[in-house]
Design a protein around this motif. Structure first.
Motif, PDB file in Angstrom:
ATOM      1  N   ILE A 342      14.742 -22.352   8.626  1.00 29.50           N
ATOM      2  CA  ILE A 342      16.107 -22.968   8.492  1.00 29.50           C
ATOM      3  C   ILE A 342      16.520 -23.009   7.230  1.00 29.50           C
ATOM      4  N   GLU A 343      17.563 -22.684   6.760  1.00 25.24           N
ATOM      5  CA  GLU A 343      18.069 -22.523   5.343  1.00 25.24           C
ATOM      6  C   GLU A 343      18.439 -24.259   5.148  1.00 25.24           C
ATOM      7  N   GLN A 373      20.952 -19.068  -4.602  1.00 22.89           N
ATOM      8  CA  GLN A 373      20.194 -18.247  -3.733  1.00 22.89           C
ATOM      9  C   GLN A 373      19.799 -19.207  -2.277  1.00 22.89           C
ATOM     10  N   PRO A 374      19.997 -18.479  -1.200  1.00 21.59           N
ATOM     11  CA  PRO A 374      19.392 -19.452  -0.205  1.00 21.59           C
ATOM     12  C   PRO A 374      17.720 -19.895  -0.305  1.00 21.59           C
ATOM     13  N   ARG A 493       9.661 -15.672   2.057  1.00 17.67           N
ATOM     14  CA  ARG A 493      10.598 -14.522   2.418  1.00 17.67           C
ATOM     15  C   ARG A 493      11.919 -14.914   3.448  1.00 17.67           C
ATOM     16  N   ALA A 494      12.845 -14.598   3.028  1.00 14.96           N
ATOM     17  CA  ALA A 494      13.922 -15.009   4.107  1.00 14.96           C
ATOM     18  C   ALA A 494      13.834 -14.445   5.306  1.00 14.96           C
ATOM     19  N   PRO A 495      13.816 -15.026   6.613  1.00 11.12           N
ATOM     20  CA  PRO A 495      13.619 -14.591   8.022  1.00 11.12           C
ATOM     21  C   PRO A 495      14.719 -13.333   8.240  1.00 11.12           C
TER      22      PRO A 495
END
Length: 634
Positions: A342-343, A373-374, A493-495
């Motif tokens: 989830i962001e 940045q997310p 790491r972003a999914p």
């Protein structure tokens, strides 16, 4: 008469020795016979020179020492190594004993020939008596300490290792002396205390200030915990050097249990008072709105006013019940999280959107600060949104109108920190350590205008902890606002972005359905049937299971809204019997119940229900489900 002065150094030395009265100083020949005798020897041992000269010096020893050949051993050691020193019991002429320090020195001429021995004896009886008194006192104290059963009393060395162990320590902590001697006392502390360095901190305070006292949980050998009062005292010698620590522990578990029972009873009394207040508050406007509708006044001014009041207050009641159920599920470990990436910005946006109306109604300004940045976390989107919604709602409720609220998200090393600050009433210092405890609230006026059930922050803390995070509260005190900081593990790491699924065909509202409502609460059944008719459905109602089965076979419903808590035959059994009727194959069974825990949902599925709705039923959710009901032949 004038006495002639001694003319040689030898004469002067002889007179010096003979005149000493505090030491027995005399000579022995090589065989151990007495050859000289001074005044000190006569005073200490009781013999005159005439009585003792020429006699063997073993006369001064007790019979048991003579029997073992100890006098001859002393001379042999002195003859061999030149000197012998000893302490022990000796005899006076009258047979009484005294404690003596004895030094025997071998005397030789220039050629090394043994001429005899010098013997110096000191009477140390007084010192020996004092030492014996002290020894006996220490022995009695040791026996006293070791025999105490109700207190753990033991010594630690300078590094905190166990150096003594009494019966009370063995009974209380479960270790035998041989199991614990030499082990560090941190073994008695729970892992979280050891990890925080608390045992070493206690020794440091005792070392610096002389004493440390504390109450807290301790561990027994078998891993069980007990509530202990502990006193550690630093022990110093006469020169001020630290020699270790004395540690006294009392088991206060029974007192702690009584205090917790009393506290629990007090909290329950306060909670029931809060619950009554919180339930009556929305019930009062609901009843008033009903009376206005009955009088027909609502249609004169604003036809929607009464229904809006009722809907708003019912929503409030539903949230109260949901909070209580959530606390029950979380504290019993029965809540299930649907984890996904989830962001954080999405979580904050959901919470802000849900709380915006309350914030605007109170006239607060809201500032939202998110990083460019997310930031991603692994969590349950619904539950984490609930966390921040609770914090924002609290900030809005406990901040006087026209206040300021901020929600800020930022990266904090390998975590994300989300801060909710307000300019509100603040939190008293004594309340801060307990602010996340169940049913805990600060002082409120009798009107309890901003009160709640005291469960919101408990939900926040438990949900955050279930996500592997932490939450902390800070405040400078009443009138200085509050800050709550939630920290969650950060996904490094972003999914990967999931493929966009093809849009599903949404269920389109179909024509009216035949719907059977089964509820033993007549008002609930009839109002639901009326609502269904307003939506264009054909609806009938039944108040118990047997009636429901009879009506179903004649009415052939396409959907059944079935209460679980029915008399005589519960809703699960009714569902199973409906499923067994061939003419109702494919009927849509919807549980409509106040039982909303996960095990209730699982049991409903096993009984044959298609869906499970918790009272009060969300009308829109019900409309969507009824649109899925099959069309059965009448």
């Amino acid at each position: 008469m004038v006495t002639e002065a001694p003319r040689t150094a030898e004469d002067r030395f002889r007179l010096l020795v003979e005149g000493v009265v505090d030491y027995a100083i005399f000579m022995l020949d090589p065989e151990g016979r007495v050859t000289t005798w001074n005044a000190g020897a006569q005073r200490i041992k009781g013999y005159t020179p005439e009585e003792i000269l020429g006699h063997h010096f073993s006369r001064f020893y007790p019979p048991d020492a003579i029997a073992t050949g100890w006098p001859d051993h002393e001379l042999e050691v002195a003859r061999t190594v030149g000197r012998f020193e000893d302490e022990g019991w000796r005899l006076r002429k009258d047979g009484t004993r005294f404690w003596a320090n004895v030094v025997i020195t071998a005397l030789r001429d220039e050629t090394g020939t043994l001429l005899g021995f010098s013997k110096i004896t000191r009477d140390l009886t007084d010192r020996r008596m004092q030492e014996e008194i002290l020894r006996q006192s220490e022995e009695r104290f040791r026996l006293l300490v070791e025999g105490v059963q109700d207190y753990a009393i033991f010594l630690l060395d300078n590094e905190g290792r166990v150096a003594s162990w009494n019966a009370g320590a063995e009974r209380m902590k479960g270790y035998a002396a041989e199991e614990i001697m030499g082990e560090h006392f941190s073994r008695f502390y729970p892992p979280e205390k050891v990890a925080s360095g608390w045992p070493d901190h206690k020794l440091e305070v005792a070392r610096t200030e002389g004493r440390f006292e504390d109450e807290g949980w301790r561990l027994r050998k078998d891993g069980t915990r007990f509530w202990a009062c502990v006193t550690i005292t630093a022990l110093h010698d006469r020169e001020g050097r630290l020699r270790g620590f004395a540690k006294l522990t009392r088991d206060l578990s029974d007192r702690k249990r009584v205090e917790e029972l009393e506290s629990g009873e007090r909290q329950m009394t306060e909670f029931l008072a809060m619950l009554a207040h919180e339930l009556r508050n929305p019930l009062a406007p609901i009843r008033n709105a009903v009376r206005v509708m009955q009088a027909g006044a609502a249609s004169v001014t604003n036809p929607e006013w009464a229904t809006e009041v009722i809907d708003r207050q019912v929503t409030h009641l539903t949230r109260l019940v949901d909070d209580l159920l959530d606390v029950s599920r979380i504290t019993s470990g029965k809540i299930e999280l649907q984890l996904e990436p989830i962001e954080v910005a999405d979580l904050v946006a959901r919470a802000v959107e849900s709380s915006r109306q309350l914030i605007e109604d109170r006239g607060h300004s809201l500032e939202v600060a998110l990083p460019e940045q997310p930031l991603w976390v692994q969590g349950d989107a619904v539950r984490l949104s609930q966390v921040f919604l609770n914090l924002l709602n609290n900030a809005a409720k406990y901040t006087p109108e026209g206040g300021r609220i901020e929600i800020v998200a930022e990266r904090d090393r390998r975590q994300v920190a989300i801060r909710v600050r307000d300019s509100g009433v603040g939190i008293a210092r004594d309340l801060l350590p307990r602010v996340f405890d169940l049913f805990t609230q600060g002082e409120r006026a009798l009107d309890r205008a901003e009160a709640g059930l005291g469960v919101g922050l408990t939900l926040v803390e438990r949900l955050v902890r279930r996500h592997g995070g932490s939450v902390a509260a800070a405040s400078e005190g009443p009138g200085h606002g509050s800050e709550f900081v939630v920290r969650l593990p950060l996904l490094e790491r972003a999914p990967a972005r999931p493929a966009v699924p093809a849009p599903e065909a949404q269920a389109q509202p179909a024509g009216g359905r035949r719907v059977l409502v089964v509820d033993d609460n007549r008002d609930s059944a009839e109002t639901m049937a009326v609502l269904l008719r307003l939506w264009g459905h054909e609806a009938r109602s039944a108040e118990h299971g047997a009636a429901a089965l009879e009506v179903a076979q004649e009415f052939r419903p396409e959907a059944v809204l079935l209460d679980i808590g029915l008399p005589q035959m519960d809703g699960y059994e009714v569902a199973r019997r409906l499923r067994a009727l061939p003419e109702l194959a494919g009927v849509l069974l919807i549980a409509m119940t106040g039982y909303g825990q996960e095990q209730d949902r699982r049991r409903a599925r096993r009984a044959g229900f298609d869906h499970h709705l918790v009272k009060p039923v969300d009308p829109e959710a019900l409309r969507r489900l009824l649109a899925l009901a099959p069309t059965l032949s009448g």
